[in-house]
Each structure stands twice: as structure tokens, then as C-alpha cells.
Design an enzyme around this catalytic site. Structure first.
Site, PDB file in Angstrom:
ATOM      1  N   LYS A  13       0.825  -1.212   0.000  1.00 33.63           N
ATOM      2  CA  LYS A  13       0.000   0.000   0.000  1.00 33.63           C
ATOM      3  C   LYS A  13       0.861   1.265   0.000  1.00 33.63           C
ATOM      4  O   LYS A  13       0.601   2.205  -0.734  1.00 33.63           O
ATOM      5  CB  LYS A  13      -0.927   0.026   1.243  1.00 33.63           C
ATOM      6  CG  LYS A  13      -1.890  -1.142   1.320  1.00 33.63           C
ATOM      7  CD  LYS A  13      -2.910  -0.983   2.455  1.00 33.63           C
ATOM      8  CE  LYS A  13      -2.302  -0.958   3.840  1.00 33.63           C
ATOM      9  NZ  LYS A  13      -1.669  -2.208   4.268  1.00 33.63           N
ATOM     10  N   ARG A  88      -9.124   0.362   9.221  1.00 30.15           N
ATOM     11  CA  ARG A  88      -8.647  -0.995   9.464  1.00 30.15           C
ATOM     12  C   ARG A  88      -9.666  -1.813  10.247  1.00 30.15           C
ATOM     13  O   ARG A  88      -9.421  -2.988  10.513  1.00 30.15           O
ATOM     14  CB  ARG A  88      -7.374  -0.924  10.297  1.00 30.15           C
ATOM     15  CG  ARG A  88      -6.085  -1.183   9.510  1.00 30.15           C
ATOM     16  CD  ARG A  88      -4.958  -0.953  10.487  1.00 30.15           C
ATOM     17  NE  ARG A  88      -3.728  -1.575  10.165  1.00 30.15           N
ATOM     18  CZ  ARG A  88      -2.678  -0.956   9.632  1.00 30.15           C
ATOM     19  NH1 ARG A  88      -2.778   0.293   9.258  1.00 30.15           N
ATOM     20  NH2 ARG A  88      -1.551  -1.579   9.466  1.00 30.15           N
ATOM     21  N   ARG A 123      11.665  -5.952   4.672  1.00 32.70           N
ATOM     22  CA  ARG A 123      11.344  -4.537   4.438  1.00 32.70           C
ATOM     23  C   ARG A 123      12.267  -3.617   5.232  1.00 32.70           C
ATOM     24  O   ARG A 123      12.638  -3.893   6.365  1.00 32.70           O
ATOM     25  CB  ARG A 123       9.896  -4.272   4.847  1.00 32.70           C
ATOM     26  CG  ARG A 123       9.520  -2.800   4.759  1.00 32.70           C
ATOM     27  CD  ARG A 123       8.041  -2.599   4.686  1.00 32.70           C
ATOM     28  NE  ARG A 123       7.386  -2.749   5.966  1.00 32.70           N
ATOM     29  CZ  ARG A 123       6.085  -2.526   6.147  1.00 32.70           C
ATOM     30  NH1 ARG A 123       5.334  -2.164   5.125  1.00 32.70           N
ATOM     31  NH2 ARG A 123       5.536  -2.687   7.325  1.00 32.70           N
ATOM     32  N   ARG A 156      11.645  -1.719  10.798  1.00 32.15           N
ATOM     33  CA  ARG A 156      10.646  -1.392  11.816  1.00 32.15           C
ATOM     34  C   ARG A 156      10.599  -2.491  12.869  1.00 32.15           C
ATOM     35  O   ARG A 156      10.738  -3.662  12.549  1.00 32.15           O
ATOM     36  CB  ARG A 156       9.268  -1.275  11.154  1.00 32.15           C
ATOM     37  CG  ARG A 156       9.070   0.036  10.460  1.00 32.15           C
ATOM     38  CD  ARG A 156       7.837   0.069   9.598  1.00 32.15           C
ATOM     39  NE  ARG A 156       6.658  -0.542  10.187  1.00 32.15           N
ATOM     40  CZ  ARG A 156       5.447  -0.481   9.628  1.00 32.15           C
ATOM     41  NH1 ARG A 156       5.286   0.174   8.486  1.00 32.15           N
ATOM     42  NH2 ARG A 156       4.417  -1.053  10.194  1.00 32.15           N
ATOM     43  N   ARG A 167       0.285  -9.477  13.362  1.00 33.12           N
ATOM     44  CA  ARG A 167      -0.369  -8.443  12.547  1.00 33.12           C
ATOM     45  C   ARG A 167      -1.250  -9.069  11.463  1.00 33.12           C
ATOM     46  O   ARG A 167      -2.320  -8.563  11.155  1.00 33.12           O
ATOM     47  CB  ARG A 167       0.684  -7.531  11.918  1.00 33.12           C
ATOM     48  CG  ARG A 167       1.343  -6.619  12.947  1.00 33.12           C
ATOM     49  CD  ARG A 167       2.620  -6.024  12.422  1.00 33.12           C
ATOM     50  NE  ARG A 167       2.410  -5.075  11.349  1.00 33.12           N
ATOM     51  CZ  ARG A 167       3.349  -4.730  10.481  1.00 33.12           C
ATOM     52  NH1 ARG A 167       4.557  -5.239  10.560  1.00 33.12           N
ATOM     53  NH2 ARG A 167       3.096  -3.838   9.551  1.00 33.12           N
TER      54      ARG A 167
HETATM   55  P1  AMP Z   1       1.231   0.456   9.236  1.00 32.77           P
HETATM   56  O1  AMP Z   1       2.434   1.298   9.036  1.00 32.77           O
HETATM   57  O2  AMP Z   1       0.055   0.904   8.416  1.00 32.77           O
HETATM   58  O3  AMP Z   1       1.503  -1.020   9.071  1.00 32.77           O
HETATM   59  O4  AMP Z   1       0.782   0.670  10.769  1.00 32.77           O
HETATM   60  C1  AMP Z   1       1.661   0.323  11.809  1.00 32.77           C
HETATM   61  C2  AMP Z   1       0.909   0.204  13.115  1.00 32.77           C
HETATM   62  O5  AMP Z   1       0.251   1.440  13.426  1.00 32.77           O
HETATM   63  C3  AMP Z   1      -0.204  -0.842  13.150  1.00 32.77           C
HETATM   64  O6  AMP Z   1       0.287  -2.147  13.401  1.00 32.77           O
HETATM   65  C4  AMP Z   1      -1.059  -0.304  14.288  1.00 32.77           C
HETATM   66  O7  AMP Z   1      -0.455  -0.551  15.554  1.00 32.77           O
HETATM   67  C5  AMP Z   1      -1.000   1.202  14.044  1.00 32.77           C
HETATM   68  N1  AMP Z   1      -2.057   1.642  13.098  1.00 32.77           N
HETATM   69  C6  AMP Z   1      -1.885   2.229  11.888  1.00 32.77           C
HETATM   70  N2  AMP Z   1      -3.063   2.494  11.313  1.00 32.77           N
HETATM   71  C7  AMP Z   1      -4.018   2.047  12.167  1.00 32.77           C
HETATM   72  C8  AMP Z   1      -5.436   2.006  12.124  1.00 32.77           C
HETATM   73  N3  AMP Z   1      -6.128   2.483  11.094  1.00 32.77           N
HETATM   74  N4  AMP Z   1      -6.072   1.469  13.205  1.00 32.77           N
HETATM   75  C9  AMP Z   1      -5.407   1.011  14.277  1.00 32.77           C
HETATM   76  N5  AMP Z   1      -4.073   0.987  14.361  1.00 32.77           N
HETATM   77  C10 AMP Z   1      -3.370   1.503  13.319  1.00 32.77           C
END
Ligand code: AMP
Length: 210
Positions: A13, A88, A123, A156, A167
Site C-alpha cells: 500500500k 482498518r 522490508r 521497523r 499483525r
Molecule cells: P502500518 O504502518 O500501516 O503497518 O501501521 C503500523 C501500526 O500502526 C499498526 O500495526 C497499528 O499498531 C498502528 N495503526 C496504523 N493504522 C491504524 C489504524 N487504522 N487502526 C489502528 N491501528 C493503526
């Protein structure tokens, strides 16, 4: 042009959003990047989110919904935006509907779990601008350095193997139901995300330019 990119963590994404943002000259709103930035600068919200994020769990809906509401009210979103990593959960999607923004396209990027695990464990991301790279599939021009801003590439915390599996489990339980949610609204398109970045982008452009 208001777009949501759906898909598992590691479906691509962020990479697709970066290309689309440049092409259409609209901002990407990545809740993950906003939360990581809050964490880095030590804001209250960042402190609240840290334990969830490190464990690969979702940050509570009210926190993320607040972030997106604020961000969407800024001027640069007037001509459109790309949501990457939001919504999400079903309550987040319902909250977005209530904000009165008209989402035109929801694109689900499909990738198998096996490939996700391989991608996420390799990554690396820019610690300054968040742009994603991969040790094998998407190398920067100079090792360890971001092509876009010259920042340092790092792994990360939540890209370690046990957290990745956690996740993915949460993705299937909480986020995948959104595919049906948007299908019912007649907004959903599905593209294959297993191929190259370019192939996925070509399929995506067909959706927007149909
Ligand atoms: P991402 O970079 O999109 O994979 O997000 C990393 C982390 O941020 C996720 O594993 C969640 O802990 C938090 N996070 C990001 N977006 C959301 C969302 N829409 N709802 C809840 N937690 C989020």
C-alpha cells in the site's frame, strides 16, 4: 479523487500510495506514519500508541479516527487524498462515512500470507519520510539511503517475524471484513499485489482510468 488502499500489512500500500500521490498530486495519509512520527517526537498520542504498535496490535479506534479527522480537514486534502492503512476496522469505516467525505475508489491489494511474511521480514523504511524499500525486491539506489529524501533506512520493530504473524492474524480478523463492507457500497476493486510494483500499479491505473 478520494482513494482508500486496502490490503494486509506488506501488501504494498505504501509503495503504491507514493506513486499515486505523485501522479495525481494529492497527499497520502498513512495513519501508521503519523503514529510513528508522534512516537518519535514523544507526543501524548505517541506515548499512548507505542505499546500497541510495538506489539503489532491495532491502536484504539477513537485515537486513529481523531487523527484522520484532523488530517482530512487540512487544506491539501481538498483536491483528494489517498488513505493508506485506514480504515482498518468496521467502526473506523463507519466513522469515515459519518465524516461526510465521499470515497470514490477502494482498491484491495491481494497478496498471499506467505509472500507477506517474506516481504515484511525484508522490508526497510526511511526513518525520515517513511518510504518503504526491500532488501531484495526494491533496493534503493544507494544501500541504506532513501532515494527520495536521503534519510537512513531502518527495520521497523513490528517487522520482526512474531509480530508479523500477529499483525496478519489481526488483519484477517479485523480488516478483511472491510472488503465486503466496500463491495456492498459498490466501491471495491481488487488488484493482484504479488507481481512487481509496476504490474500492480498498471492494474491500479486501469481502475482509476476506466
Ligand atoms: P502500518 O504502518 O500501516 O503497518 O501501521 C503500523 C501500526 O500502526 C499498526 O500495526 C497499528 O499498531 C498502528 N495503526 C496504523 N493504522 C491504524 C489504524 N487504522 N487502526 C489502528 N491501528 C493503526
Amino acid at each position: 479523487m478520494n482513494i482508500i488502499l486496502l490490503g494486509a500489512p506488506g501488501a504494498g500500500k505504501g509503495t503504491q500510495a507514493a506513486v499515486l500521490a505523485e501522479h495525481y498530486n494529492i497527499p497520502t495519509i498513512s495513519t501508521g506514519n503519523i503514529i510513528r512520527e508522534a512516537l518519535r517526537t514523544g507526543t501524548e498520542m505517541g506515548k499512548k500508541a507505542k505499546s500497541y504498535m510495538d506489539a503489532g496490535q491495532l491502536v484504539p479506534d477513537d485515537v486513529v479516527i481523531g487523527i484522520v479527522k484532523d488530517r482530512l480537514s487540512q487544506d491539501d486534502c481538498k483536491n483528494g487524498f489517498i488513505l493508506d492503512g485506514f480504515p482498518r476496522t468496521i467502526p473506523q469505516a463507519e466513522a469515515l462515512d459519518k465524516m461526510g467525505v465521499n470515497i470514490e475508489y477502494v482498491v484491495d491489494i491481494e497478496v498471499s500470507d506467505e509472500r507477506i511474511i517474506n516481504r515484511l521480514s525484508g522490508r526497510r523504511v526511511c526513518q525520515d519520510c517513511g518510504r518503504p524499500y526491500h532488501l531484495v525486491n526494491l533496493k534503493p539506489k544507494t544501500e541504506g539511503i532513501c532515494d527520495a529524501c536521503g534519510g537512513t533506512l531502518v527495520q521497523r520493530k513490528d517487522d520482526h517475524i512474531d509480530t508479523i504473524k500477529n499483525r496478519l492474524e489481526i488483519y484477517h480478523k479485523e480488516t478483511e471484513p472491510l472488503v465486503d463492507y466496500y463491495k456492498k457500497q459498490g466501491k471495491l476493486s481488487v488488484v493482484q499485489g504479488s507481481d512487481s510494483v509496476e504490474d500492480t500499479m498498471a492494474d491500479m491505473m486501469k481502475v482509476f482510468e476506466a
